[in-house]
Design a protein around this motif. Structure first.
Motif: not given
Lengths: 427, 427
Positions: A369-373
């Motif tokens: 997953i390429d997300s901030a959190a």
């Protein structure tokens, strides 16, 4: 480009404000923590003392807003009374209790040639803030900028211009009272949208722009600004139920992520369910329905909805929508990789959660997953500066440069390298 | 805006390249250090093995360059032979020896509610590089991006298009050989300036743009790009001689800062001398003259030049110029604060040095200079990733967002927050 030319007087006035902010920022950069905290308390005291004057100015904004047909929700966000002013002042006193990010040594070493090198946190300089008609943000932005040693040039919505004008004047008086420059906090509301465009292009005078508000405001800043900007706050967040997720935990996390508070960026907007966990869907959809949630379901999810739970057919647009309302898109997926691909396609890179009891599955999800959190067995609602222990939160960055996720005071600083030699020259 | 429309086929081809890079980046993000290092060695081996083919392609670029009247300096930067290729390959092997920045835990704690939270380094995703006709940068950019887990979309100068095409193909073959996707390194040289403009606006597909080259190239990227960019490499650096500076140390630092290498961003361009240290000027100006430096002096400095040292009168433009040549602007100031104000006005925020033996003076200078690096009793030439111990250097950032000063591999990463709960919901 369909932009009209900016009047020369607006341009020169806003640039002059930025120039004065730049000068003021040098005084703030070397102000001690004690002086900055004194200023925050003086600002809080002054807001309370001048409460009646602020409420009077706010009444003008409210009257204009009503005349212009402003919605009740926006009017409420705009409205101030002495109780709200006391709360805003209290927030400044809280910022005074937080650690000062300036001066923190990030790295350091003695180089092979004997030079002593440190990298330390220093203020950005001038922070530009562009936000909507919420006078509390004016105070908040001023306080966070000050504590991190930055001057602030503020552009609130014109609908709050009267309130902001008085508030900024009160804050400036307080700054002056502790020996700091008035120009450390300035409003450019008087120059309207054209003033905002000058601010967005005052590269070299303004060091960073932080837009706070809705999608349109943020995208405009990102598109038009030559000053480096931080994209914040858009959250098309997903919850993925893995095959191994226990039902009670899955239901609790889905419900909390969607319904705990719906108008916020860390609320869930899409639920992805592994086909092997699909038999949980009737229970979960029923609970969502009872909580008032409208279900936008793909065919497989719709088939699993109990008879008493109405669903509407999810469209391509639903997957891409940050509802910010009691709506949830629901999709059944054949594999975790399908969920990951769906998220890669539609997510705004804010927060995604997985509910699973499989340690390899959790690891695979986190890695892909390429997300901030990424939340493992926790609600998306935890992505928050306060929850993460950062103290005050300036915003939640969904970009990758400089700051990602909740931004605390430290994210309003940059660094400088200082090298101490004894006459070192390079051979 | 005077821009012409971008042909649809260029736009779709470049966006497609970026999309494929984005997909490839997910494989790189989870590649182990071992695999990435294997790839770097395979790339080095392949460049050497295919040296003759690369030199042949390079010959076409050189021929075209000569026909277009390219200067000998630019032709030299463009030229490759098997020896230069071996050096470039060696640089890849060196990158393999550096620590992997991906996965480093930056912060972490157990929150009061029991959630275990970490912030860790992850790759940016897709790095866009825009640079001039130097085929060695193609390899360098590919290697640094790979080691930091990023896919790279490269736009070198069209003058090096034939060389770059073959080099990228060789690198792609090597990547494939170790099981990594070919799309991890791509060139868009074939799409010219219009392709570069598409790259600069591929926000959402490209995560960061790093321009490498001269002022015009960098300013174009900063102005036109909606992809977050990092401004690098402009250095109008100053050396300030304080009243207490010992002459021999002062002279050595001035000479080294100016003449050690003149075409680089960390070379000094202006010398500011406190009036109480002005009696050093005759000696220092004579030494500079002997080293071949042209002195652009203000009146006070010109008066102090020995009879055999010619000076030219400094103009406003001199203070603002990054000469990148054997020229130095020299000014006598009445106080350190005058020097600081001069630097605040003209510096590009790269590196400033003070030579002093006064500890309070050093502290005052460091506190009041707003640049990426401040040298106390050391040459400006030390601002360098290698000298600072960062290993490879991607560039030297003169902006404040994300990275400031020499950028190592770590600056090509961002972070993600990972939270591990046991069914935590927000109350």
């Amino acid at each position: 480009m369909t932009e009209t030319a900016i009047p020369t007087d607006v341009e020169s006035a806003v640039l002059e404000a930025c120039r004065r902010a730049k000068l003021a920022s040098r005084a703030l950069a070397t102000a001690t923590t004690t002086v900055k905290n004194d200023a925050l308390h003086a600002m809080a005291d002054a807001l309370v003392a001048q409460g009646a004057r602020i409420v009077e100015a706010n009444a003008k904004d409210l009257e204009r807003g009503r005349a212009n047909g402003m919605s009740p929700g926006l009017l409420d966000r705009l409205a101030l009374d002495e109780g709200r002013i006391a709360t805003i002042a209290e927030a400044l006193r809280y910022v005074a209790t937080l650690p000062d990010p300036v001066g923190e040594v990030k790295r350091g070493s003695t180089l092979p040639n004997g030079i002593r090198l440190i990298q330390k946190a220093v203020p950005m300089g001038v922070v530009g803030m562009i936000y909507e008609a919420r006078p509390n943000v004016t105070v908040d932005a001023a306080g966070l900028s000050l504590k991190s040693g930055n001057a602030a040039v503020l552009r609130g919505g014109s609908a709050a211009a009267s309130s902001n004008e008085v508030i900024v004047e009160v804050l400036q008086d307080a700054l002056e009272g502790v020996g700091l420059p008035r120009d450390a906090v300035q409003s450019i509301d008087a120059y309207g949208r054209e003033g905002a465009r000058v601010l967005m292009n005052a590269r070299g005078l303004v060091d960073v722009l932080v837009p706070r508000g809705g999608r349109d405001l943020i995208q405009t800043v990102v598109r038009e600004s030559t000053v480096p900007a931080i994209e914040t706050g858009e959250g098309n967040c997903h919850v993925y139920l893995d095959a191994s997720a226990p039902l009670d935990r899955a239901a609790a996390i889905v419900l909390n992520s969607k319904t705990h508070r719906v108008g916020v960026c860390n609320a869930a907007e899409t639920l992805l369910v592994h086909k092997d966990a699909a038999d949980y869907l009737p229970v979960i959809l029923e609970q969502l329905h009872e909580a008032g949630v409208t279900i936008h379901a793909d065919d497989a999810a719709a088939d699993l909805a109990p008879a008493n739970v109405p669903t509407v057919a999810a469209t391509e647009e639903d997957w891409a929508t940050e509802y910010l309302s009691l709506d949830l898109a629901v999709k059944v997926v054949d594999s975790m990789d399908e969920a990951i691909a769906h998220i890669a396609r539609y997510s705004t890179g804010h927060t995604e959660a997985i509910v699973t009891n499989d340690i390899d599955a959790a690891q695979h999800f986190v890695a892909h997953i390429d997300s901030a959190a990424v939340m493992v067995n926790a609600s998306t609602r935890f992505t928050d500066g306060g929850e993460f222990g950062l103290g005050a939160e300036i915003g939640i960055s969904t970009q990758k440069l400089h700051a990602r996720g909740p931004m605390g005071l430290g994210e309003l600083t940059t660094t400088t390298w200082v090298a101490y030699g004894e006459g070192h020259i390079r051979g």
